[in-house]
Structures are given as structure tokens and as C-alpha cells.
Design a protein around this motif. Structure first.
Motif, PDB file in Angstrom:
ATOM      1  N   LEU A  84       0.828  -1.207   0.000  1.00 15.81           N
ATOM      2  CA  LEU A  84       0.000   0.000   0.000  1.00 15.81           C
ATOM      3  C   LEU A  84       0.865   1.262   0.000  1.00 15.81           C
ATOM      4  O   LEU A  84       0.509   2.257  -0.641  1.00 15.81           O
ATOM      5  CB  LEU A  84      -0.937  -0.004   1.205  1.00 15.81           C
ATOM      6  N   ALA A  85       1.985   1.225   0.703  1.00 19.13           N
ATOM      7  CA  ALA A  85       2.879   2.386   0.717  1.00 19.13           C
ATOM      8  C   ALA A  85       3.449   2.632  -0.681  1.00 19.13           C
ATOM      9  O   ALA A  85       3.527   3.788  -1.128  1.00 19.13           O
ATOM     10  CB  ALA A  85       4.004   2.168   1.728  1.00 19.13           C
ATOM     11  N   ARG A  86       3.830   1.545  -1.375  1.00 21.39           N
ATOM     12  CA  ARG A  86       4.341   1.709  -2.744  1.00 21.39           C
ATOM     13  C   ARG A  86       3.250   2.256  -3.667  1.00 21.39           C
ATOM     14  O   ARG A  86       3.503   3.138  -4.489  1.00 21.39           O
ATOM     15  CB  ARG A  86       4.882   0.372  -3.272  1.00 21.39           C
ATOM     16  N   ARG A  87       2.037   1.735  -3.521  1.00 20.54           N
ATOM     17  CA  ARG A  87       0.924   2.215  -4.354  1.00 20.54           C
ATOM     18  C   ARG A  87       0.629   3.686  -4.069  1.00 20.54           C
ATOM     19  O   ARG A  87       0.384   4.479  -4.981  1.00 20.54           O
ATOM     20  CB  ARG A  87      -0.316   1.371  -4.077  1.00 20.54           C
ATOM     21  N   CYS A  88       0.655   4.053  -2.798  1.00 17.08           N
ATOM     22  CA  CYS A  88       0.417   5.446  -2.407  1.00 17.08           C
ATOM     23  C   CYS A  88       1.478   6.353  -3.017  1.00 17.08           C
ATOM     24  O   CYS A  88       1.159   7.439  -3.522  1.00 17.08           O
ATOM     25  CB  CYS A  88       0.423   5.557  -0.880  1.00 17.08           C
ATOM     26  N   LEU A  89       2.740   5.908  -3.003  1.00 17.27           N
ATOM     27  CA  LEU A  89       3.823   6.703  -3.596  1.00 17.27           C
ATOM     28  C   LEU A  89       3.593   6.895  -5.092  1.00 17.27           C
ATOM     29  O   LEU A  89       3.731   8.008  -5.612  1.00 17.27           O
ATOM     30  CB  LEU A  89       5.170   6.026  -3.340  1.00 17.27           C
ATOM     31  N   ARG A  90       3.210   5.804  -5.781  1.00 19.15           N
ATOM     32  CA  ARG A  90       2.934   5.925  -7.223  1.00 19.15           C
ATOM     33  C   ARG A  90       1.772   6.885  -7.480  1.00 19.15           C
ATOM     34  O   ARG A  90       1.836   7.711  -8.395  1.00 19.15           O
ATOM     35  CB  ARG A  90       2.618   4.552  -7.818  1.00 19.15           C
ATOM     36  N   LEU A  91       0.726   6.795  -6.668  1.00 17.04           N
ATOM     37  CA  LEU A  91      -0.426   7.680  -6.852  1.00 17.04           C
ATOM     38  C   LEU A  91      -0.047   9.138  -6.593  1.00 17.04           C
ATOM     39  O   LEU A  91      -0.500  10.038  -7.302  1.00 17.04           O
ATOM     40  CB  LEU A  91      -1.576   7.258  -5.941  1.00 17.04           C
ATOM     41  N   ARG A  92       0.785   9.366  -5.599  1.00 15.34           N
ATOM     42  CA  ARG A  92       1.230  10.741  -5.331  1.00 15.34           C
ATOM     43  C   ARG A  92       2.064  11.277  -6.485  1.00 15.34           C
ATOM     44  O   ARG A  92       1.926  12.441  -6.870  1.00 15.34           O
ATOM     45  CB  ARG A  92       2.032  10.801  -4.037  1.00 15.34           C
ATOM     46  N   GLN A  93       2.921  10.417  -7.021  1.00 11.03           N
ATOM     47  CA  GLN A  93       3.738  10.848  -8.164  1.00 11.03           C
ATOM     48  C   GLN A  93       2.839  11.159  -9.365  1.00 11.03           C
ATOM     49  O   GLN A  93       3.042  12.165 -10.046  1.00 11.03           O
ATOM     50  CB  GLN A  93       4.761   9.776  -8.522  1.00 11.03           C
ATOM     51  N   ASN A  95      -0.295  12.029  -9.247  1.00 14.38           N
ATOM     52  CA  ASN A  95      -1.046  13.227  -8.907  1.00 14.38           C
ATOM     53  C   ASN A  95      -0.186  14.483  -9.118  1.00 14.38           C
ATOM     54  O   ASN A  95      -0.664  15.469  -9.689  1.00 14.38           O
ATOM     55  CB  ASN A  95      -1.540  13.148  -7.464  1.00 14.38           C
TER      56      ASN A  95
END
Length: 143
Positions: A84-93, A95
Motif C-alpha cells: 500500500l505504501a508503494r501504491r500510495c507513492l505511485r499515486l502521489r507521483q 497526482n
């Protein structure tokens, strides 16, 4: 209380628990009632201690099993959290990239609107064309 069943002669004399077995000194029939009660109590205490050790062992095994399950569950949760942390990082990037793109597009749109307004202003300020071109000039302003 369990009935006392002893088939062999029993040593009922005082003997520390650390001493080894001794020869029987008396026959069970020669044992006084007080010594019989003490003997029954000793046997009962030993049985109780044996049951207590068995309960303690079962409890310890249950705790070990629970600890293993909890370690496994903790590892699964840690793996999920990492994903989930990796997915969150990708989504932030993504965004951040989209926000930068949107900002650039807004600037470009504002520039184009200014250019269109400036062109319209120049058309209105220019002298009117003569003849048929005059009507085409006004028609282009309406578009």
C-alpha cells in the motif's frame, strides 16, 4: 477423593524428596490412620502437580501456536502495508505529474485567450474593409 489402591508395600516413613527409594519398612496394614491420610494426601498432591504440569504444558503449547499465528499475521500485514505504501507513492507521483500538467495547460489556455482577445481588439481597431470583404471581416469576429 480417589480410592487408595496400593498393591506393594509402601514406605511411609519420613524421607526427603531428594532421597532415592528405600526398602519398605512397614506393611500397609501396619500403617496408622494418620499415616494413611498423609500417604493419600501425598499421592493426591503428586497427581495434582502432574495435572498442573500437564495444564501448564498445554497452555505453553497454545501460547506458542498463538505466537506463531501472530507472527505470520504480522508478516502478512507488513507485506500489505509495504504494498500500500508503494501504491500510495505511485499515486502521489501521478497526482503531482497531473497537477503540473493541469497547471501548464491552464497557463497555455490563458495565453491563448489573451492572444484571441488581442487579435479581436486589433480587428476592431483596424479600418473597415471595403466591399464584400467588409462583411467577411465582421463575420470572422462573430466566430
Amino acid at each position: 477423593m480417589l480410592p487408595l489402591v496400593i498393591q506393594a508395600p509402601v514406605d511411609v516413613g519420613f524421607r526427603p524428596s531428594w532421597s532415592g527409594p528405600t526398602e519398605p519398612e512397614q506393611d500397609l496394614s501396619a500403617v496408622s490412620p494418620e499415616q494413611r491420610r498423609r500417604l493419600r494426601r501425598m499421592i493426591s498432591n503428586r497427581e495434582s502437580a502432574r495435572r498442573s504440569r500437564a495444564r501448564k504444558q498445554r497452555h505453553l503449547e497454545e501460547l506458542r501456536g498463538q505466537a506463531g499465528r501472530l507472527r505470520s499475521q504480522n508478516q502478512e500485514l507488513a507485506d500489505r502495508l509495504g504494498g500500500l505504501a508503494r501504491r500510495c507513492l505511485r499515486l502521489r507521483q501521478d497526482n503531482d505529474r497531473l497537477l503540473a500538467e493541469a497547471s501548464a495547460l491552464c497557463r497555455r489556455l490563458a495565453d491563448l485567450r489573451r492572444e484571441v482577445a488581442l487579435r479581436q481588439f486589433h480587428r476592431l481597431a483596424a479600418p473597415p474593409p471595403l466591399g464584400a470583404h467588409y462583411e467577411l471581416g465582421w463575420a470572422s469576429l462573430m466566430v
